[in-house]
Design an enzyme around this catalytic site. Structure first.
Site, PDB file in Angstrom:
ATOM      1  N   HIS A 141      22.004   7.918   7.409  1.00  0.00           N
ATOM      2  CA  HIS A 141      23.205   7.576   6.496  1.00  0.00           C
ATOM      3  C   HIS A 141      23.896   8.912   5.893  1.00  0.00           C
ATOM      4  O   HIS A 141      24.975   8.786   5.287  1.00  0.00           O
ATOM      5  CB  HIS A 141      22.420   7.026   5.085  1.00  0.00           C
ATOM      6  CG  HIS A 141      21.787   5.980   5.405  1.00  0.00           C
ATOM      7  ND1 HIS A 141      22.362   4.780   5.797  1.00  0.00           N
ATOM      8  CD2 HIS A 141      20.436   5.385   5.072  1.00  0.00           C
ATOM      9  CE1 HIS A 141      21.439   3.517   5.747  1.00  0.00           C
ATOM     10  NE2 HIS A 141      20.518   3.843   5.454  1.00  0.00           N
TER      11      HIS A 141
HETATM   12 ZN   LIG Z   1      16.269   1.906   6.489  1.00  0.00          ZN
END
Ligand SMILES: [Zn+2]
Length: 384
Positions: A141
């Site tokens: 992320h």
């Molecule tokens: Zn995850």
């Protein structure tokens, strides 16, 4: 898989005791202990030694290495935040939220976890390993200048940049329950890194992206692939999507190396996600990827049921290093995501977990519709 010389797969488990020394704050669900637990299991099975298996210690990624993807301002803000100076600048870059808490050792941990993925990439690039697994990696992320979802440094983006920089065609395959948004964004306009993410739908799970319409831009059009899955997706439905999308795409693309993010938060009972997989599905994925016959850089990722995740990674390692005896072998039936951990008697594989018929039909129909959409959007770009 065998190496080009016809010898068995040479597998490297990238880990060191120091990487277990940096816990996130106690109220944060991300456990840095999982890698050490997985390591303990595979070590007790004798799977870290022998002629073709070894354990390799990483070194922290230095600032120069991190600057290949992250901005200097962001790295400065991370350092400053850990030193107690979290300002507007750092907050604006996502540092210091519930999902990206500031903690002692934050920068050292992120640098070492990233260094482990870069070590794995280096081993593969140098032809010294056919499989390299860093269970402490997988921070998909993180952006160039943003922390998100327990991720500060994007070790995967950096590893893919390293491999692509060496002239390799890279497939990044992400089977974490969350969309691999940071890696997708990093390569959204590039055809030399094909990103394929299977994840719980953004309707029900962070980060809310990863739709079939996200296929890349410019030269990268067709090289970002997303398969959102409904809550309750079980092994059979997952593998149905995987076989229909990932297998033909990887075959058509012809990668030199496959980077595999093995977040195990898709396991049934994970406290953050809502999929219903067992570790047999992840073992199947590892088996399929091995079958491509190209080097594999595997990382950890999510997985918030600590024991199930650690055991799943141990199983994945046993598959990747050629020691698993398959679903009908001795490993079957003793574990179980539906069981209390005290009920687990030592096997690595979960029990089969079958959905009821109506739920099964609904999920399979939804996945089939998504698969058709993905194929229509992406396959023509690959001559499929
Ligand atoms: Zn995850």
């Amino acid at each position: 898989m065998t190496s080009p010389a016809g010898t068995p797969t040479r597998a490297a488990f990238v880990h060191c005791p120091e990487i277990e020394r940096y816990p996130y704050p106690p109220n944060c669900p991300f456990s840095t202990a999982r890698a050490g637990l997985a390591r303990k299991t595979v070590a007790s099975m004798g799977l870290l030694s022998g002629p073709h298996r070894r354990e390799v210690a990483p070194a922290p990624a230095d600032r120069g290495a991190l600057l290949e993807f992250h901005t200097a301002r962001y790295l400065d803000a991370l350092q400053a935040a850990e030193a107690g100076h979290l300002g507007v600048d750092g907050l604006g870059m996502g540092i210091g939220t519930d999902d990206t808490p500031v903690f002692k050792g934050m920068v050292a941990y992120a640098s070492l976890a990233c260094g482990a993925s870069l070590k794995a990439a280096g081993l593969i690039d140098a032809g010294e390993a056919d499989v390299a697994f860093n269970p402490s990696g997988g921070f998909h992320h993180a952006r160039a200048a943003t922390a998100a979802g327990f991720c500060y440094v994007n070790d995967i983006a950096l590893a893919c940049l390293h491999l692509a920089g060496a002239g390799k065609r890279v497939v990044f395959l992400d089977v974490d329950a969350h969309h691999g948004d940071g890696v997708q964004d990093a390569f959204y306009s590039r055809p030399d890194v094909l990103t394929i993410s299977f994840h719980e739908s953004g309707k029900t799970l962070f980060p809310g992206t990863g739709w079939p319409e996200e296929i890349g831009v410019g030269d990268g059009t067709g090289y970002s692939v997303n398969v959102p899955l409904p809550p309750g997706t079980h092994d059979e439905a997952f593998m149905r999507a995987f076989d229909a999308v990932a297998v033909p795409l990887i075959g058509a693309y012809g990668p030199d190396v496959i980077v595999l993010e093995l977040g195990l938060d898709g396991l049934a009972g994970d406290p953050l996600a809502h999929l219903s997989l067992t570790n047999n599905a992840y073992a199947d994925v590892a088996e399929q990827v091995l079958g491509v016959g190209r080097p594999i850089l595997a990382t950890g990722g999510g997985g918030y049921h600590v024991e199930n995740t650690a055991r799943g990674w141990a199983l994945a390692w046993s598959v990747l290093c050629g020691a698993d005896d398959g679903p009908d072998g001795l490993n079957v039936g003793l574990g179980g995501v539906m069981l209390e951990t005290t009920d687990w008697q030592g096997g690595l594989r979960d029990r089969h977990l079958a959905p009821d018929a109506s739920q099964r039909d609904r999920i399979v129909a939804e996945i089939d519709a998504t698969v058709e959409q993905v194929k229509a959007n992406v396959f023509p770009h690959h001559g499929l």
